[in-house]
Design a protein around this motif. Structure first.
Motif, PDB file in Angstrom:
ATOM      1  N   ARG A  43       5.115   4.637   2.567  1.00 21.19           N
ATOM      2  CA  ARG A  43       5.215   3.169   2.554  1.00 21.19           C
ATOM      3  C   ARG A  43       6.299   2.699   1.592  1.00 21.19           C
ATOM      4  O   ARG A  43       7.068   1.782   1.893  1.00 21.19           O
ATOM      5  N   HIS A  44       6.338   3.307   0.417  1.00 23.10           N
ATOM      6  CA  HIS A  44       7.339   2.929  -0.581  1.00 23.10           C
ATOM      7  C   HIS A  44       8.752   3.198  -0.061  1.00 23.10           C
ATOM      8  O   HIS A  44       9.641   2.345  -0.173  1.00 23.10           O
ATOM      9  N   ILE A  45       8.969   4.350   0.517  1.00 25.92           N
ATOM     10  CA  ILE A  45      10.282   4.695   1.071  1.00 25.92           C
ATOM     11  C   ILE A  45      10.643   3.744   2.208  1.00 25.92           C
ATOM     12  O   ILE A  45      11.789   3.284   2.305  1.00 25.92           O
ATOM     13  N   CYS A  46       9.688   3.420   3.070  1.00 26.12           N
ATOM     14  CA  CYS A  46       9.953   2.482   4.172  1.00 26.12           C
ATOM     15  C   CYS A  46      10.387   1.126   3.629  1.00 26.12           C
ATOM     16  O   CYS A  46      11.322   0.505   4.155  1.00 26.12           O
ATOM     17  N   GLY A  47       9.734   0.655   2.587  1.00 27.97           N
ATOM     18  CA  GLY A  47      10.127  -0.603   1.961  1.00 27.97           C
ATOM     19  C   GLY A  47      11.542  -0.544   1.421  1.00 27.97           C
ATOM     20  O   GLY A  47      12.320  -1.493   1.569  1.00 27.97           O
ATOM     21  N   ASP A  48      11.909   0.578   0.802  1.00 27.47           N
ATOM     22  CA  ASP A  48      13.273   0.748   0.294  1.00 27.47           C
ATOM     23  C   ASP A  48      14.288   0.726   1.430  1.00 27.47           C
ATOM     24  O   ASP A  48      15.371   0.151   1.303  1.00 27.47           O
ATOM     25  N   ILE A  49      13.953   1.352   2.549  1.00 31.95           N
ATOM     26  CA  ILE A  49      14.861   1.381   3.699  1.00 31.95           C
ATOM     27  C   ILE A  49      15.051  -0.023   4.260  1.00 31.95           C
ATOM     28  O   ILE A  49      16.173  -0.445   4.543  1.00 31.95           O
ATOM     29  N   VAL A  50      13.967  -0.761   4.415  1.00 33.66           N
ATOM     30  CA  VAL A  50      14.068  -2.143   4.908  1.00 33.66           C
ATOM     31  C   VAL A  50      14.916  -2.972   3.955  1.00 33.66           C
ATOM     32  O   VAL A  50      15.789  -3.737   4.396  1.00 33.66           O
ATOM     33  N   ASP A  51      14.705  -2.827   2.655  1.00 32.13           N
ATOM     34  CA  ASP A  51      15.512  -3.572   1.683  1.00 32.13           C
ATOM     35  C   ASP A  51      16.996  -3.238   1.816  1.00 32.13           C
ATOM     36  O   ASP A  51      17.845  -4.110   1.682  1.00 32.13           O
ATOM     37  N   GLU A  97     -10.147   4.826  15.963  1.00 37.88           N
ATOM     38  CA  GLU A  97      -9.937   6.267  16.009  1.00 37.88           C
ATOM     39  C   GLU A  97      -9.104   6.656  17.222  1.00 37.88           C
ATOM     40  O   GLU A  97      -9.338   6.199  18.332  1.00 37.88           O
ATOM     41  N   GLY A  98      -8.092   7.478  16.978  1.00 35.49           N
ATOM     42  CA  GLY A  98      -7.241   7.955  18.043  1.00 35.49           C
ATOM     43  C   GLY A  98      -6.140   6.999  18.455  1.00 35.49           C
ATOM     44  O   GLY A  98      -5.351   7.293  19.322  1.00 35.49           O
ATOM     45  N   ARG A  99      -6.081   5.835  17.810  1.00 35.05           N
ATOM     46  CA  ARG A  99      -5.062   4.840  18.165  1.00 35.05           C
ATOM     47  C   ARG A  99      -4.024   4.761  17.054  1.00 35.05           C
ATOM     48  O   ARG A  99      -4.369   4.635  15.886  1.00 35.05           O
ATOM     49  N   PRO A 100      -2.737   4.838  17.412  1.00 36.67           N
ATOM     50  CA  PRO A 100      -1.703   4.680  16.381  1.00 36.67           C
ATOM     51  C   PRO A 100      -1.865   3.323  15.706  1.00 36.67           C
ATOM     52  O   PRO A 100      -2.446   2.405  16.268  1.00 36.67           O
ATOM     53  N   ARG A 101      -1.332   3.211  14.524  1.00 37.45           N
ATOM     54  CA  ARG A 101      -1.496   1.974  13.775  1.00 37.45           C
ATOM     55  C   ARG A 101      -0.199   1.632  13.063  1.00 37.45           C
ATOM     56  O   ARG A 101       0.358   2.452  12.354  1.00 37.45           O
ATOM     57  N   PHE A 102       0.263   0.421  13.271  1.00 34.79           N
ATOM     58  CA  PHE A 102       1.394  -0.084  12.528  1.00 34.79           C
ATOM     59  C   PHE A 102       0.867  -0.748  11.274  1.00 34.79           C
ATOM     60  O   PHE A 102      -0.263  -1.228  11.238  1.00 34.79           O
ATOM     61  N   GLU A 103       1.693  -0.789  10.244  1.00 36.06           N
ATOM     62  CA  GLU A 103       1.353  -1.509   9.031  1.00 36.06           C
ATOM     63  C   GLU A 103       2.500  -2.431   8.685  1.00 36.06           C
ATOM     64  O   GLU A 103       3.653  -2.094   8.900  1.00 36.06           O
ATOM     65  N   ILE A 104       2.163  -3.574   8.120  1.00 38.84           N
ATOM     66  CA  ILE A 104       3.200  -4.483   7.651  1.00 38.84           C
ATOM     67  C   ILE A 104       3.665  -3.965   6.298  1.00 38.84           C
ATOM     68  O   ILE A 104       2.896  -3.903   5.352  1.00 38.84           O
ATOM     69  N   ILE A 105       4.926  -3.572   6.244  1.00 40.17           N
ATOM     70  CA  ILE A 105       5.519  -3.088   4.997  1.00 40.17           C
ATOM     71  C   ILE A 105       6.268  -4.239   4.327  1.00 40.17           C
ATOM     72  O   ILE A 105       6.186  -4.437   3.134  1.00 40.17           O
ATOM     73  N   VAL A 106       7.006  -4.990   5.116  1.00 36.64           N
ATOM     74  CA  VAL A 106       7.762  -6.144   4.630  1.00 36.64           C
ATOM     75  C   VAL A 106       7.444  -7.310   5.553  1.00 36.64           C
ATOM     76  O   VAL A 106       7.552  -7.182   6.765  1.00 36.64           O
ATOM     77  N   HIS A 140       5.801 -14.207   4.437  1.00 36.40           N
ATOM     78  CA  HIS A 140       4.796 -14.345   3.392  1.00 36.40           C
ATOM     79  C   HIS A 140       5.257 -13.798   2.041  1.00 36.40           C
ATOM     80  O   HIS A 140       4.444 -13.568   1.159  1.00 36.40           O
ATOM     81  N   GLU A 141       6.561 -13.585   1.876  1.00 36.22           N
ATOM     82  CA  GLU A 141       7.106 -13.111   0.600  1.00 36.22           C
ATOM     83  C   GLU A 141       7.472 -14.287  -0.277  1.00 36.22           C
ATOM     84  O   GLU A 141       7.827 -15.350   0.230  1.00 36.22           O
ATOM     85  N   PRO A 142       7.447 -14.091  -1.586  1.00 29.10           N
ATOM     86  CA  PRO A 142       7.954 -15.143  -2.471  1.00 29.10           C
ATOM     87  C   PRO A 142       9.440 -15.381  -2.200  1.00 29.10           C
ATOM     88  O   PRO A 142      10.162 -14.472  -1.788  1.00 29.10           O
ATOM     89  N   ALA A 143       9.907 -16.577  -2.421  1.00 28.61           N
ATOM     90  CA  ALA A 143      11.306 -16.924  -2.135  1.00 28.61           C
ATOM     91  C   ALA A 143      12.296 -16.066  -2.892  1.00 28.61           C
ATOM     92  O   ALA A 143      13.406 -15.845  -2.438  1.00 28.61           O
ATOM     93  N   SER A 144      11.922 -15.548  -4.051  1.00 32.54           N
ATOM     94  CA  SER A 144      12.847 -14.753  -4.857  1.00 32.54           C
ATOM     95  C   SER A 144      12.952 -13.312  -4.384  1.00 32.54           C
ATOM     96  O   SER A 144      13.778 -12.562  -4.862  1.00 32.54           O
ATOM     97  N   ALA A 145      12.122 -12.893  -3.443  1.00 32.87           N
ATOM     98  CA  ALA A 145      12.133 -11.493  -3.005  1.00 32.87           C
ATOM     99  C   ALA A 145      13.353 -11.180  -2.164  1.00 32.87           C
ATOM    100  O   ALA A 145      13.975 -11.974  -1.579  1.00 32.87           O
TER     101      ALA A 145
END
Length: 129
Positions: A19-27, A111-120, A124-129
């Motif tokens: 998750r941390h690496i995915c966030g870095d990639i999106v950034d 169970e058995g179903r892939p799952r996406f997660e919101i990384i970014v 809903h992020e603060p304006a300074s992000a």
């Protein structure tokens, strides 16, 4: 050692790193994608990772056009529901539905179903992000 890790123990160490690496990639690509995008467009990246013997996750590569070919039983059990879930999220994020998709993502996966997660989530992020 890593070989003796149980699945829940391994998973609890592996996924937070991913998750941390995915966030870095999106950034890293956010500015370019935002400046080139239009409403209704989205990007799908296939990210490849490995885990070393000490449990450290290493990012290998990003594929801008990951394979969606269903060429075996394993992929037959994963890809159709993965595509369906992805499209539900994209359609809801671009004005469809009542926002219940957001709550559904945060629930335990079926169970058995892939799952996406919101990384970014820029909405809903603060304006300074």
């Amino acid at each position: 050692g890593a070989a003796s890790w149980s699945s829940p123990a391994w998973s609890s160490l592996f996924w937070p790193q991913v998750r941390h690496i995915c966030g870095d990639i999106v950034d890293a690509v956010r500015g370019r994608l935002s400046s080139e995008s239009r409403v209704g467009e989205f990007e799908v990246l296939g990210l490849d990772f490995v885990c070393d013997a000490e449990g450290r996750v290493r990012f290998l590569e990003a594929n801008r056009d990951p394979s969606w070919v269903v060429d075996g039983e394993t992929k037959r059990g994963i890809i159709p529901s993965l595509v369906r879930e992805m499209l539900e999220i994209v359609l809801a994020a671009h004005g469809g539905g009542d926002g219940s998709w957001r709550s559904a993502l945060l629930e335990e996966p079926v169970e058995g179903r892939p799952r996406f997660e919101i990384i970014v989530d820029e909405e809903h992020e603060p304006a300074s992000a």
